[in-house]
Design a protein around this motif. Structure first.
Motif, PDB file in Angstrom:
ATOM      1  N   THR A 116       0.753  -1.320   0.091  1.00 45.17           N
ATOM      2  CA  THR A 116       0.126   0.088   0.005  1.00 45.17           C
ATOM      3  C   THR A 116       0.726   1.423   0.224  1.00 45.17           C
ATOM      4  OG1 THR A 116      -0.116   0.078   2.404  1.00 45.17           O
ATOM      5  CG2 THR A 116      -1.873  -1.034   1.060  1.00 45.17           C
ATOM      6  N   ASN A 117       2.010   1.107   0.523  1.00 42.53           N
ATOM      7  CA  ASN A 117       2.901   2.442   0.509  1.00 42.53           C
ATOM      8  C   ASN A 117       4.308   1.619   1.108  1.00 42.53           C
ATOM      9  OD1 ASN A 117       3.534   3.137   3.368  1.00 42.53           O
ATOM     10  ND2 ASN A 117       1.380   2.973   3.553  1.00 42.53           N
ATOM     11  N   LEU A 118       5.496   2.347   0.874  1.00 41.24           N
ATOM     12  CA  LEU A 118       6.825   2.141   1.058  1.00 41.24           C
ATOM     13  C   LEU A 118       7.277   3.048   2.193  1.00 41.24           C
ATOM     14  CD1 LEU A 118       7.935   0.801  -2.509  1.00 41.24           C
ATOM     15  CD2 LEU A 118       7.029  -0.603  -0.603  1.00 41.24           C
ATOM     16  N   ASP A 119       6.620   3.640   2.826  1.00 35.81           N
ATOM     17  CA  ASP A 119       6.947   4.588   3.925  1.00 35.81           C
ATOM     18  C   ASP A 119       8.134   3.997   5.046  1.00 35.81           C
ATOM     19  OD1 ASP A 119       5.348   6.359   2.862  1.00 35.81           O
ATOM     20  OD2 ASP A 119       3.881   6.354   4.249  1.00 35.81           O
ATOM     21  N   ALA A 120       9.394   4.392   5.056  1.00 38.29           N
ATOM     22  CA  ALA A 120      10.270   4.029   5.754  1.00 38.29           C
ATOM     23  C   ALA A 120       9.740   4.051   7.234  1.00 38.29           C
ATOM     24  CB  ALA A 120      11.613   4.412   5.470  1.00 38.29           C
ATOM     25  N   VAL A 121       9.275   5.147   7.649  1.00 36.49           N
ATOM     26  CA  VAL A 121       8.815   5.537   9.072  1.00 36.49           C
ATOM     27  C   VAL A 121       7.419   6.110   8.987  1.00 36.49           C
ATOM     28  CG1 VAL A 121      11.364   6.005   9.833  1.00 36.49           C
ATOM     29  CG2 VAL A 121       9.923   7.807   9.153  1.00 36.49           C
ATOM     30  N   THR A 122       6.861   6.279   9.933  1.00 30.87           N
ATOM     31  CA  THR A 122       5.411   7.001  10.250  1.00 30.87           C
ATOM     32  C   THR A 122       5.641   7.549  11.425  1.00 30.87           C
ATOM     33  OG1 THR A 122       3.077   6.284  10.181  1.00 30.87           O
ATOM     34  CG2 THR A 122       4.193   4.646  11.304  1.00 30.87           C
ATOM     35  N   HIS A 123       4.622   8.335  11.749  1.00 25.78           N
ATOM     36  CA  HIS A 123       4.545   9.250  13.146  1.00 25.78           C
ATOM     37  C   HIS A 123       3.424   8.748  13.849  1.00 25.78           C
ATOM     38  CE1 HIS A 123       7.068  11.581  10.078  1.00 25.78           C
ATOM     39  NE2 HIS A 123       7.847  11.578  11.366  1.00 25.78           N
ATOM     40  N   LEU A 124       3.368   7.734  14.669  1.00 20.99           N
ATOM     41  CA  LEU A 124       2.410   7.079  15.240  1.00 20.99           C
ATOM     42  C   LEU A 124       2.104   7.589  16.602  1.00 20.99           C
ATOM     43  CD1 LEU A 124       2.926   3.269  14.753  1.00 20.99           C
ATOM     44  CD2 LEU A 124       1.384   4.791  13.624  1.00 20.99           C
ATOM     45  N   THR A 125       3.187   8.442  17.276  1.00 21.72           N
ATOM     46  CA  THR A 125       3.385   9.367  18.249  1.00 21.72           C
ATOM     47  C   THR A 125       3.966  10.578  17.940  1.00 21.72           C
ATOM     48  OG1 THR A 125       5.024   8.579  19.501  1.00 21.72           O
ATOM     49  CG2 THR A 125       3.087   7.390  19.698  1.00 21.72           C
ATOM     50  N   ASP A 126       3.707  11.563  18.990  1.00 19.44           N
ATOM     51  CA  ASP A 126       4.830  12.560  18.608  1.00 19.44           C
ATOM     52  C   ASP A 126       5.758  12.626  19.276  1.00 19.44           C
ATOM     53  OD1 ASP A 126       3.896  13.082  21.118  1.00 19.44           O
ATOM     54  OD2 ASP A 126       3.107  14.855  21.388  1.00 19.44           O
ATOM     55  N   ALA A 127       6.327  11.366  20.039  1.00 21.15           N
ATOM     56  CA  ALA A 127       7.460  11.290  20.802  1.00 21.15           C
ATOM     57  C   ALA A 127       8.484  10.884  19.909  1.00 21.15           C
ATOM     58  CB  ALA A 127       7.156  10.217  22.034  1.00 21.15           C
ATOM     59  N   GLN A 128       8.457  10.124  18.565  1.00 19.78           N
ATOM     60  CA  GLN A 128       9.492   9.411  17.842  1.00 19.78           C
ATOM     61  C   GLN A 128       8.881   8.978  16.564  1.00 19.78           C
ATOM     62  OE1 GLN A 128       9.470   5.259  20.370  1.00 19.78           O
ATOM     63  NE2 GLN A 128      11.228   6.393  20.020  1.00 19.78           N
ATOM     64  N   GLU A 129       9.552   8.541  15.563  1.00 19.34           N
ATOM     65  CA  GLU A 129       9.373   8.045  14.370  1.00 19.34           C
ATOM     66  C   GLU A 129       9.326   6.529  14.794  1.00 19.34           C
ATOM     67  OE1 GLU A 129      12.432   9.215  11.579  1.00 19.34           O
ATOM     68  OE2 GLU A 129      11.011  10.851  10.924  1.00 19.34           O
ATOM     69  N   TRP A 130       8.346   5.918  14.005  1.00 19.59           N
ATOM     70  CA  TRP A 130       8.211   4.426  14.094  1.00 19.59           C
ATOM     71  C   TRP A 130       8.537   3.839  12.910  1.00 19.59           C
ATOM     72  CZ3 TRP A 130       6.398   2.195  18.884  1.00 19.59           C
ATOM     73  CH2 TRP A 130       6.407   3.151  19.913  1.00 19.59           C
ATOM     74  N   ALA A 131       8.787   2.570  12.866  1.00 24.72           N
ATOM     75  CA  ALA A 131       8.950   1.808  11.502  1.00 24.72           C
ATOM     76  C   ALA A 131       7.526   1.880  10.815  1.00 24.72           C
ATOM     77  CB  ALA A 131       9.275   0.293  11.889  1.00 24.72           C
ATOM     78  N   GLY A 132       7.582   2.041   9.502  1.00 23.52           N
ATOM     79  CA  GLY A 132       6.566   2.186   8.608  1.00 23.52           C
ATOM     80  C   GLY A 132       6.210   1.205   7.876  1.00 23.52           C
ATOM     81  N   ASN A 133       5.390   1.179   6.828  1.00 25.23           N
ATOM     82  CA  ASN A 133       5.047   0.181   5.950  1.00 25.23           C
ATOM     83  C   ASN A 133       5.998  -0.419   5.199  1.00 25.23           C
ATOM     84  OD1 ASN A 133       2.956  -1.725   5.345  1.00 25.23           O
ATOM     85  ND2 ASN A 133       2.892  -0.873   2.994  1.00 25.23           N
ATOM     86  N   GLY A 134       7.057   0.164   4.786  1.00 23.84           N
ATOM     87  CA  GLY A 134       8.351  -0.063   4.205  1.00 23.84           C
ATOM     88  C   GLY A 134       8.986  -1.140   4.769  1.00 23.84           C
ATOM     89  N   ALA A 135       8.963  -1.213   6.034  1.00 23.04           N
ATOM     90  CA  ALA A 135       9.339  -2.396   7.040  1.00 23.04           C
ATOM     91  C   ALA A 135       8.905  -3.682   6.474  1.00 23.04           C
ATOM     92  CB  ALA A 135       9.455  -2.325   8.450  1.00 23.04           C
ATOM     93  N   MET A 136       7.413  -3.726   6.463  1.00 19.18           N
ATOM     94  CA  MET A 136       6.609  -4.984   6.325  1.00 19.18           C
ATOM     95  C   MET A 136       6.852  -5.393   4.700  1.00 19.18           C
ATOM     96  SD  MET A 136       5.287  -3.792   9.311  1.00 19.18           S
ATOM     97  CE  MET A 136       4.646  -2.269   9.269  1.00 19.18           C
ATOM     98  N   ALA A 137       6.676  -4.267   3.817  1.00 16.68           N
ATOM     99  CA  ALA A 137       6.887  -4.581   2.575  1.00 16.68           C
ATOM    100  C   ALA A 137       8.420  -5.262   2.271  1.00 16.68           C
ATOM    101  CB  ALA A 137       6.852  -3.565   1.666  1.00 16.68           C
ATOM    102  N   GLY A 138       9.318  -4.473   3.080  1.00 13.70           N
ATOM    103  CA  GLY A 138      10.717  -4.943   2.791  1.00 13.70           C
ATOM    104  C   GLY A 138      11.107  -6.394   3.157  1.00 13.70           C
TER     105      GLY A 138
END
Length: 145
Positions: A116-138
Motif C-alpha cells: 500500500t506504501n513504502l514509507d520507511a517511517v511513520t509518526h504514530l506518536t509525537d515522541a518518535q518515528e516508528w517503523a513504517g509500512n516499508g519495513a513490512m513490505a521489505g
C-alpha cells in the motif's frame, strides 16, 4: 483528516482516500477474479476496503495471534486460491504472516505482490518515528526477490 487539518488544509472527509482504498481499487479495476482471494498483512482497514470492492480477503487481524512451530517436518500450507498479497501497515505483523505471504507469492501461480506504501517511517506518536509500512513490505520483498 486530523493530519490535513493540522497542516491548515481545508478538506472534506469524502475527499480523502487511503492507500488501502487505492489497493482495493487497483484489484477491482484489474478484474481480480471473484473466486480468488487476497492474503493481507495489515489491519482491518485493508480487509474492509477489499470486502467493499467484492474481493475475498484472508489474513490480516485474524492471523495476528498465529504462531509458527519450527520442528522437524513442519510445513505451513498456503491457500492456493490466493492470487494477490496486499501488505499494509500492521502493528501485529508476525512470522506466520511473513511466511504465509512469502509462500503465496513464491508458490501460487501469478500471485501479485502489492504494497500500500513504502514509507520507511511513520509518526504514530509525537515522541518518535516508528517503523513504517516499508519495513513490512521489505520483509516480503527480501523473502521473494
Amino acid at each position: 483528516m486530523k493530519k490535513f487539518t493540522s497542516l491548515g488544509l481545508n478538506v472534506k472527509p469524502e475527499e480523502v482516500f487511503s492507500s488501502s482504498f487505492a489497493a482495493a481499487g487497483y484489484l477491482e479495476q484489474s478484474d481480480f477474479p471473484k473466486d480468488k482471494k487476497v492474503y493481507v498483512i495489515g489491519e482491518v482497514g485493508i480487509i474492509e476496503e477489499l470486502e467493499m470492492a467484492g474481493i475475498q480477503a484472508i489474513g490480516g487481524p485474524a492471523d495476528s495471534d498465529k504462531k509458527v512451530e519450527l520442528k522437524p517436518g513442519e510445513k505451513l500450507l498456503q491457500d492456493k486460491d490466493v492470487k494477490a498479497v496486499v501488505v499494509g501497515f500492521d502493528r501485529n505483523v508476525n512470522y506466520h504472516k511473513i511466511q504465509m505471504a512469502t509462500l503465496c507469492i513464491r508458490e501460487n501461480d501469478d500471485c501479485e505482490f502489492i504494497a500500500t506504501n513504502l514509507d520507511a517511517v511513520t509518526h504514530l506518536t509525537d515522541a518518535q518515528e516508528w517503523a513504517g509500512n516499508g519495513a513490512m513490505a521489505g520483509a516480503i520483498k527480501g523473502c521473494t526477490g
